[in-house]
Scaffold this motif. Structure first.
Motif, PDB file in Angstrom:
ATOM      1  N   ASN A  81       5.404  -6.101   2.988  1.00 24.74           N
ATOM      2  CA  ASN A  81       5.034  -5.268   1.838  1.00 24.74           C
ATOM      3  C   ASN A  81       3.723  -4.520   2.074  1.00 24.74           C
ATOM      4  N   PRO A  84       4.738  -1.838   6.005  1.00 21.16           N
ATOM      5  CA  PRO A  84       6.166  -1.906   6.341  1.00 21.16           C
ATOM      6  C   PRO A  84       6.427  -1.592   7.807  1.00 21.16           C
ATOM      7  N   SER A  89       8.498   4.486   6.325  1.00 22.68           N
ATOM      8  CA  SER A  89       7.577   3.860   5.369  1.00 22.68           C
ATOM      9  C   SER A  89       6.210   3.631   5.981  1.00 22.68           C
ATOM     10  N   GLU A 148       2.006   4.715  -2.136  1.00 22.72           N
ATOM     11  CA  GLU A 148       3.310   4.843  -1.492  1.00 22.72           C
ATOM     12  C   GLU A 148       4.185   3.638  -1.817  1.00 22.72           C
ATOM     13  N   LEU A 149       5.486   3.822  -1.750  1.00 22.73           N
ATOM     14  CA  LEU A 149       6.477   2.742  -1.733  1.00 22.73           C
ATOM     15  C   LEU A 149       6.577   1.942  -3.019  1.00 22.73           C
ATOM     16  N   THR A 153      -0.074  -1.360  -1.007  1.00 23.22           N
ATOM     17  CA  THR A 153      -0.071  -1.508   0.441  1.00 23.22           C
ATOM     18  C   THR A 153      -1.500  -1.347   0.935  1.00 23.22           C
TER      19      THR A 153
END
Length: 212
Positions: A81, A84, A89, A148-149, A153
């Motif tokens: 997580n 990645p 990603s 992001e994502l 992160t």
């Protein structure tokens, strides 16, 4: 045990302390006296020839540069997580580490050097750069919670410190509500540790190698 050579008021050091705490990793903080030039001592230069903090030691590994340390910690101790594996990603996350080392460092972090460490810089240029990247961040966060994502992160950890400290560089965050909301979300993460806020001007370091 992990050792972190650290200067408390450095945003670059703080992002490593934050990552260590978010990962729940035991570690020892080794303070480095920048004001007295300890970062340019022969002993310290053996750890980092650039004479900059942070420096992290993990067993026999010595690694410097805050962004590089975040990558190492995420890959060595974190789950996917935080960083990645999928190329698409990973690329999205890593681009923010580049922004941190360039636009954020030369804008927000540099403006702070003037007020907190009394360093002579082009303040107007630094503040212009800061406003530019804050506008980019605010627009980017308009329809998302994280950089992001859809989850925190190392991109968020890397960018957070100097954005949070923007007022110390004479830059108000009032015009960037999405950035302010993002800051509040980071502060609610499990394992979050606060960032020291400077209330006085610190004397300039004896050597200009500081990356504060």
């Amino acid at each position: 045990m992990i050792k972190l050579f650290d200067y408390e008021l450095s945003g670059n050091c703080y992002k490593v302390r934050l990552m260590l705490s978010l990962l729940g990793l035991e570690h020892e903080i080794v303070p480095v006296n920048f004001i007295e030039g300890e970062h340019k001592s022969p002993l310290f230069l053996k750890l980092n020839p650039l004479g900059q903090v942070p420096v992290l030691i993990d067993d026999d590994l010595v690694i410097h540069d805050s962004q590089a340390i975040l990558v190492y910690l995420a890959r060595r101790y974190g789950c996917e997580n935080w960083l990645p594996i999928k190329p698409e990603s990973m690329g999205k996350v890593m681009q923010w580490l580049s922004i941190t080392a360039n636009e954020i460092q030369h804008g927000l972090a540099t403006a702070r050097l003037h007020f907190v460490f009394n360093l002579k810089i082009d303040l107007e240029l630094a503040q212009q750069r800061a406003d530019m990247i804050l506008k980019v961040l605010d627009e980017h966060l308009q329809e998302r919670n994280w950089l992001e994502l859809d989850r925190p992160t190392i991109a968020d950890v890397a960018c957070y410190p100097y954005v949070k400290l923007a007022p110390e560089g004479g830059i108000s965050l009032e015009a960037y509500p999405n950035v302010v909301a993002w800051i509040d979300r980071i502060k609610k993460l499990k394992g979050y540790v606060g960032i020291p806020v400077s209330v006085v001007t610190i004397p300039s370091p004896k050597s200009r190698g500081a990356n504060l």
